[in-house]
Motif scaffolding. Structure first.
Motif, mmCIF file in Angstrom:
data_model
loop_
_atom_site.group_PDB
_atom_site.id
_atom_site.type_symbol
_atom_site.label_atom_id
_atom_site.label_comp_id
_atom_site.label_asym_id
_atom_site.label_seq_id
_atom_site.Cartn_x
_atom_site.Cartn_y
_atom_site.Cartn_z
ATOM 1 N N MET A 1 0.921 -1.172 0.000
ATOM 2 C CA MET A 1 -0.037 0.030 0.067
ATOM 3 C C MET A 1 1.041 1.236 0.188
ATOM 4 N N THR A 2 0.455 2.217 -0.826
ATOM 5 C CA THR A 2 1.370 3.689 -0.837
ATOM 6 C C THR A 2 0.841 4.432 0.064
ATOM 7 N N THR A 3 1.418 5.077 0.698
ATOM 8 C CA THR A 3 1.351 6.111 1.766
ATOM 9 C C THR A 3 1.116 7.245 1.006
ATOM 10 N N LYS A 4 0.078 8.229 1.172
ATOM 11 C CA LYS A 4 -0.049 9.490 0.612
ATOM 12 C C LYS A 4 0.405 10.526 1.651
ATOM 13 N N ALA A 5 1.584 11.274 1.186
ATOM 14 C CA ALA A 5 2.085 11.992 2.015
ATOM 15 C C ALA A 5 2.435 13.363 1.439
ATOM 16 N N ALA A 6 2.741 14.478 2.199
ATOM 17 C CA ALA A 6 2.772 15.851 1.703
ATOM 18 C C ALA A 6 3.981 16.332 2.678
ATOM 19 N N PHE A 7 4.742 17.194 1.927
ATOM 20 C CA PHE A 7 5.842 18.070 2.644
ATOM 21 C C PHE A 7 5.456 19.513 2.240
ATOM 22 N N ILE A 8 5.313 20.477 3.439
ATOM 23 C CA ILE A 8 4.984 21.692 3.089
ATOM 24 C C ILE A 8 6.314 22.510 3.404
ATOM 25 N N TYR A 9 6.835 23.281 2.537
ATOM 26 C CA TYR A 9 7.900 24.196 3.199
ATOM 27 C C TYR A 9 7.662 25.725 2.755
ATOM 28 N N ILE A 10 8.292 26.544 3.768
ATOM 29 C CA ILE A 10 7.915 27.972 3.545
ATOM 30 C C ILE A 10 8.955 28.662 3.463
ATOM 31 N N ALA A 11 8.822 29.739 2.708
ATOM 32 C CA ALA A 11 9.831 30.808 2.263
ATOM 33 C C ALA A 11 9.016 31.976 1.828
ATOM 34 N N PRO A 12 9.436 33.354 1.869
ATOM 35 C CA PRO A 12 8.755 34.449 1.765
ATOM 36 C C PRO A 12 8.342 34.647 0.093
ATOM 37 N N GLU A 13 9.188 34.046 -0.799
ATOM 38 C CA GLU A 13 8.600 34.399 -2.130
ATOM 39 C C GLU A 13 8.159 33.056 -2.979
ATOM 40 N N ASN A 14 7.641 32.140 -1.912
ATOM 41 C CA ASN A 14 6.966 31.029 -2.560
ATOM 42 C C ASN A 14 5.484 31.475 -3.239
ATOM 43 N N ASP A 15 5.010 30.699 -4.137
ATOM 44 C CA ASP A 15 3.609 31.052 -4.574
ATOM 45 C C ASP A 15 3.108 29.452 -4.714
ATOM 46 N N LEU A 16 2.134 29.387 -3.751
ATOM 47 C CA LEU A 16 1.511 27.949 -3.678
ATOM 48 C C LEU A 16 1.096 27.315 -4.769
ATOM 49 N N VAL A 44 -3.592 25.253 2.667
ATOM 50 C CA VAL A 44 -2.933 24.020 2.084
ATOM 51 C C VAL A 44 -3.033 22.682 2.827
ATOM 52 N N ALA A 45 -2.788 22.772 4.001
ATOM 53 C CA ALA A 45 -2.866 21.389 5.027
ATOM 54 C C ALA A 45 -4.160 21.045 4.723
ATOM 55 N N LYS A 46 -5.396 21.843 4.971
ATOM 56 C CA LYS A 46 -6.896 21.390 4.829
ATOM 57 C C LYS A 46 -7.207 20.711 3.511
ATOM 58 N N GLN A 47 -6.590 21.555 2.388
ATOM 59 C CA GLN A 47 -6.941 21.040 1.022
ATOM 60 C C GLN A 47 -6.315 19.741 0.735
ATOM 61 N N LEU A 48 -5.106 19.362 1.165
ATOM 62 C CA LEU A 48 -4.276 18.087 1.334
ATOM 63 C C LEU A 48 -4.927 17.223 1.770
ATOM 64 N N VAL A 49 -5.560 17.434 3.032
ATOM 65 C CA VAL A 49 -6.098 16.302 3.741
ATOM 66 C C VAL A 49 -7.663 15.849 3.209
ATOM 67 N N ALA A 50 -8.146 17.053 2.509
ATOM 68 C CA ALA A 50 -9.512 17.101 1.713
ATOM 69 C C ALA A 50 -9.258 15.928 0.441
#
Length: 100
Positions: A1-16, A44-50
């Motif tokens: 079974m494949t795990t569905k995972a996310a990595f969120i990184y933060i930096a001032p110039e990011n565009d999600l 983003v975290a809420k969207q990813l969980v959804a």
């Protein structure tokens, strides 16, 4: 079974909407998203969980307050992991809590 995972990184110039990547392997289906504020990270975290993400890892740019905000935002619907730097080298050795 494949795990569905996310990595969120933060930096001032990011565009999600631009700073995203998807990596599929036999073990992990990974979504990577760059955000520029804690508020964006919460959204983003809420969207990813959804979308079915089961675990979210937060980059070292998230300070203690940032981790708490994301944890609260998803309400226990996914596991949270954290990469830690108390003082992040990319943010002039400040905590993300001071920057964001």
């Amino acid at each position: 079974m494949t795990t569905k995972a996310a990595f969120i990184y933060i930096a001032p110039e990011n565009d999600l909407n631009v700073h995203r990547a998807y990596i599929n392997s036999p073990v992990v289906s990974l979504t990577v998203v760059g955000v520029k504020t804690y508020e964006e990270a919460e959204t983003v975290a809420k969207q990813l969980v959804a979308e079915g993400i089961e675990t979210i890892e937060l980059c070292a740019g998230f300070g203690n307050d940032g981790v708490a905000r994301i944890t609260k935002a998803i309400g226990g619907k996914a596991l949270i992991g954290v990469v830690r730097f108390d003082l992040h080298p990319a943010f002039n050795h400040l905590s993300g809590d001071k920057v964001f």
